[in-house]
Write an enzyme that holds these catalytic residues in place. Structure first.
Site, PDB file in Angstrom:
ATOM      1  N   ARG A 183     -69.800 -31.800  52.044  1.00  0.00           N
ATOM      2  CA  ARG A 183     -69.310 -32.442  50.815  1.00  0.00           C
ATOM      3  C   ARG A 183     -70.358 -32.301  49.714  1.00  0.00           C
ATOM      4  O   ARG A 183     -70.049 -32.189  48.546  1.00  0.00           O
ATOM      5  CB  ARG A 183     -68.962 -33.918  51.074  1.00  0.00           C
ATOM      6  CG  ARG A 183     -68.590 -34.664  49.811  1.00  0.00           C
ATOM      7  CD  ARG A 183     -67.792 -35.950  50.016  1.00  0.00           C
ATOM      8  NE  ARG A 183     -68.112 -36.708  51.198  1.00  0.00           N
ATOM      9  CZ  ARG A 183     -69.244 -37.393  51.398  1.00  0.00           C
ATOM     10  NH1 ARG A 183     -70.180 -37.415  50.467  1.00  0.00           N
ATOM     11  NH2 ARG A 183     -69.431 -38.047  52.520  1.00  0.00           N
ATOM     12  N   TYR A 228     -52.052 -31.312  28.057  1.00  0.00           N
ATOM     13  CA  TYR A 228     -51.403 -31.244  29.373  1.00  0.00           C
ATOM     14  C   TYR A 228     -50.996 -32.667  29.788  1.00  0.00           C
ATOM     15  O   TYR A 228     -51.801 -33.598  29.707  1.00  0.00           O
ATOM     16  CB  TYR A 228     -52.396 -30.633  30.368  1.00  0.00           C
ATOM     17  CG  TYR A 228     -51.922 -30.627  31.793  1.00  0.00           C
ATOM     18  CD1 TYR A 228     -50.877 -29.805  32.195  1.00  0.00           C
ATOM     19  CD2 TYR A 228     -52.517 -31.443  32.746  1.00  0.00           C
ATOM     20  CE1 TYR A 228     -50.439 -29.798  33.506  1.00  0.00           C
ATOM     21  CE2 TYR A 228     -52.092 -31.440  34.065  1.00  0.00           C
ATOM     22  CZ  TYR A 228     -51.046 -30.618  34.433  1.00  0.00           C
ATOM     23  OH  TYR A 228     -50.619 -30.612  35.737  1.00  0.00           O
ATOM     24  N   ASP A 237     -60.400 -27.708  27.446  1.00  0.00           N
ATOM     25  CA  ASP A 237     -59.672 -27.261  28.630  1.00  0.00           C
ATOM     26  C   ASP A 237     -59.363 -25.773  28.407  1.00  0.00           C
ATOM     27  O   ASP A 237     -58.556 -25.414  27.555  1.00  0.00           O
ATOM     28  CB  ASP A 237     -58.385 -28.088  28.779  1.00  0.00           C
ATOM     29  CG  ASP A 237     -57.609 -27.752  30.053  1.00  0.00           C
ATOM     30  OD1 ASP A 237     -57.687 -26.598  30.511  1.00  0.00           O
ATOM     31  OD2 ASP A 237     -56.904 -28.645  30.556  1.00  0.00           O
ATOM     32  N   LYS A 293     -54.568 -21.903  38.146  1.00  0.00           N
ATOM     33  CA  LYS A 293     -53.753 -21.049  37.297  1.00  0.00           C
ATOM     34  C   LYS A 293     -54.327 -19.624  37.291  1.00  0.00           C
ATOM     35  O   LYS A 293     -54.267 -18.950  38.292  1.00  0.00           O
ATOM     36  CB  LYS A 293     -53.665 -21.666  35.901  1.00  0.00           C
ATOM     37  CG  LYS A 293     -53.374 -23.193  35.908  1.00  0.00           C
ATOM     38  CD  LYS A 293     -52.010 -23.549  36.428  1.00  0.00           C
ATOM     39  CE  LYS A 293     -51.783 -25.037  36.713  1.00  0.00           C
ATOM     40  NZ  LYS A 293     -52.196 -25.980  35.725  1.00  0.00           N
TER      41      LYS A 293
HETATM   42  C1  PLP Z   1     -52.433 -27.419  35.587  1.00  0.00           C
HETATM   43  C2  PLP Z   1     -53.303 -27.881  34.482  1.00  0.00           C
HETATM   44  C3  PLP Z   1     -54.228 -28.930  34.664  1.00  0.00           C
HETATM   45  C4  PLP Z   1     -54.316 -29.708  35.960  1.00  0.00           C
HETATM   46  O1  PLP Z   1     -54.804 -28.947  37.004  1.00  0.00           O
HETATM   47  P1  PLP Z   1     -54.393 -29.128  38.545  1.00  0.00           P
HETATM   48  O2  PLP Z   1     -55.119 -28.034  39.219  1.00  0.00           O
HETATM   49  O3  PLP Z   1     -52.911 -29.032  38.635  1.00  0.00           O
HETATM   50  O4  PLP Z   1     -54.872 -30.494  38.946  1.00  0.00           O
HETATM   51  C5  PLP Z   1     -55.049 -29.259  33.601  1.00  0.00           C
HETATM   52  N1  PLP Z   1     -54.964 -28.617  32.412  1.00  0.00           N
HETATM   53  C6  PLP Z   1     -54.077 -27.625  32.200  1.00  0.00           C
HETATM   54  C7  PLP Z   1     -54.025 -26.957  30.863  1.00  0.00           C
HETATM   55  C8  PLP Z   1     -53.220 -27.221  33.211  1.00  0.00           C
HETATM   56  O5  PLP Z   1     -52.331 -26.240  32.984  1.00  0.00           O
END
Ligand code: PLP
Length: 377
Positions: free
Chosen positions: A47, A99, A171, A196
């Site tokens: 961890r 988001y 982000d 993503k």
């Molecule tokens: C999917 C997404 C998140 C969240 O991420 P997870 O891996 O689903 O927890 C945050 N910001 C954006 C822009 C996203 O597309």
């Protein structure tokens, strides 16, 4: 510094010193033998640290031009670890097209804990300025945003945030470091859903936070092991593998998205196309200065309304009807009923007939043909 693709393939992935294996082993271990009491060879526990995770962290931090990178089990877990550096009473300013999961985490988890949140139009720098309070600690920006693909100036927003001693958080999930490196434009922290484009194959959930701020990095590392939302070694391996082709995949995502946007703009059934690569897009000029290309996401509305939009989403055969984005395969969805259903009635609500495409890396002729038959409805 060598080029992006060279670094994405080699940083953190030296051949194994014992066997010469070109891919370092995946370290499926929870603990490490100690040479004496309290003298572990690598770490005391997985961890706290794991060699596969460390390889991912060094590579992605390098690509973001960050000194520090910390990996988490999901994008939201990374955001949580970052937001826990706040105290009750602190204020976060969030883009009004953020988001939905970030909005939910801030309002329903951190809101309960005493953090205040306000949403502003980030393209209006005067409104952002006016939205600041004495207790504002973070300005949270997504560019391009989801699902309207708004693009805002990281450089301008950094100036506003820093004038108020607040951190600028970007982000960078949609752009990825291949197209945009926010830390070099004045941001203090970059967050990612590596689920993503970084993973890129719709087979792993992951998150990442990168920064050059020593104090913040120490807190993030502490939260990583003290809270424990860590990715497992197999997840890290999939993300390392994804990073090796990030550049080449992004090039194809971008060229396919450009062709899809050009096709949709000319289609008689289509009302409005949202894609930063189009000259009429309000963020086009900013995108040209802070991104090296326009990304793989395209959204559009249809003239005949939400019922037809819904049918289009159900009529494609190569584009799969699904949430999420950034994988090699093309996806289609209706944000108002799917990814953004929880924002309906709030300032974050998208147009009802908006269709969002995550344009994959298939052959462009096949993608256009698939959209053409779905739009005939
Ligand atoms: C999917 C997404 C998140 C969240 O991420 P997870 O891996 O689903 O927890 C945050 N910001 C954006 C822009 C996203 O597309």
């Amino acid at each position: 510094m060598s080029g992006f693709n060279t670094r994405s393939i080699h940083v953190g992935s030296e051949p194994d010193p014992v066997t010469g294996a070109v891919n370092p082993p995946v370290y499926l271990t929870s603990t490490y033998a100690q040479d004496g009491v309290g003298v572990p060879r690598f770490s005391d526990y997985s961890r706290v640290d794991n060699p596969t995770r460390a390889a991912l962290e060094s590579c992605l931090a390098n690509l973001e031009e960050a000194r520090y990178g910390v990996a988490f089990a999901s994008g939201l877990a990374g955001e949580d670890a970052l937001l826990r550096t706040l105290s009750p009473g602190d204020h976060v300013i969030l883009g009004n097209d953020a988001y939905g999961g970030t909005y939910r985490l801030l309002t329903r988890v951190f809101g309960e804990w005493g953090v205040t949140v306000s949403c502003v139009d980030l393209s209006d720098v005067a409104a952002v300025e006016a939205g600041f309070s004495e207790t504002a600690k973070m300005l949270w920006v997504e560019t391009p945003s989801n699902p309207l693909l708004n693009v805002v100036s990281i450089t301008d927003l950094a100036v506003v945030a820093h004038a108020h001693d607040a951190l600028l958080v970007v982000d960078n999930t949609f752009a990825t470091p291949f197209l945009q490196r926010p830390l070099t434009l004045g941001a203090d922290v970059v967050v990612h859903s590596t689920t993503k484009y970084v993973g890129g194959h719709s087979d792993v959930i992951g998150g990442f936070v990168a920064t050059n701020n020593d104090e913040l990095a120490t807190k993030l590392k502490f939260h990583q092991y003290a809270i424990g939302a860590v990715p497992g070694p197999l997840d890290c391996y999939l993300l390392i593998r994804g990073l090796k082709t990030l550049g080449i995949r992004m090039e194809r995502h971008c060229s396919n998205a450009r062709a899809v946007a050009a096709y949709l703009v000319e289609h008689p059934a289509v009302d409005k196309v949202y894609f930063p690569g189009l000259a009429h897009h309000p963020g086009h000029d900013i995108a040209k200065t802070q991104m090296s290309d326009f990304g793989g996401m395209v959204s559009f509305t249809v003239k005949s309304g939400v019922d037809v939009a819904r049918k289009i989403c159900e009529s494609t055969s190569i584009f799969t009807l699904a949430e999420s984005l950034g994988g090699v395969e093309s996806l289609i969805e209706l944000p108002s009923a799917m990814t953004h259903a929880s924002t309906v009635g709030s300032t974050l609500e998208p147009p009802a007939s908006l269709i969002r495409l995550s344009v994959g890396i298939e052959d462009i002729e096949d993608l256009i043909e698939d959209l053409a038959q779905a739009l005939e409805l």
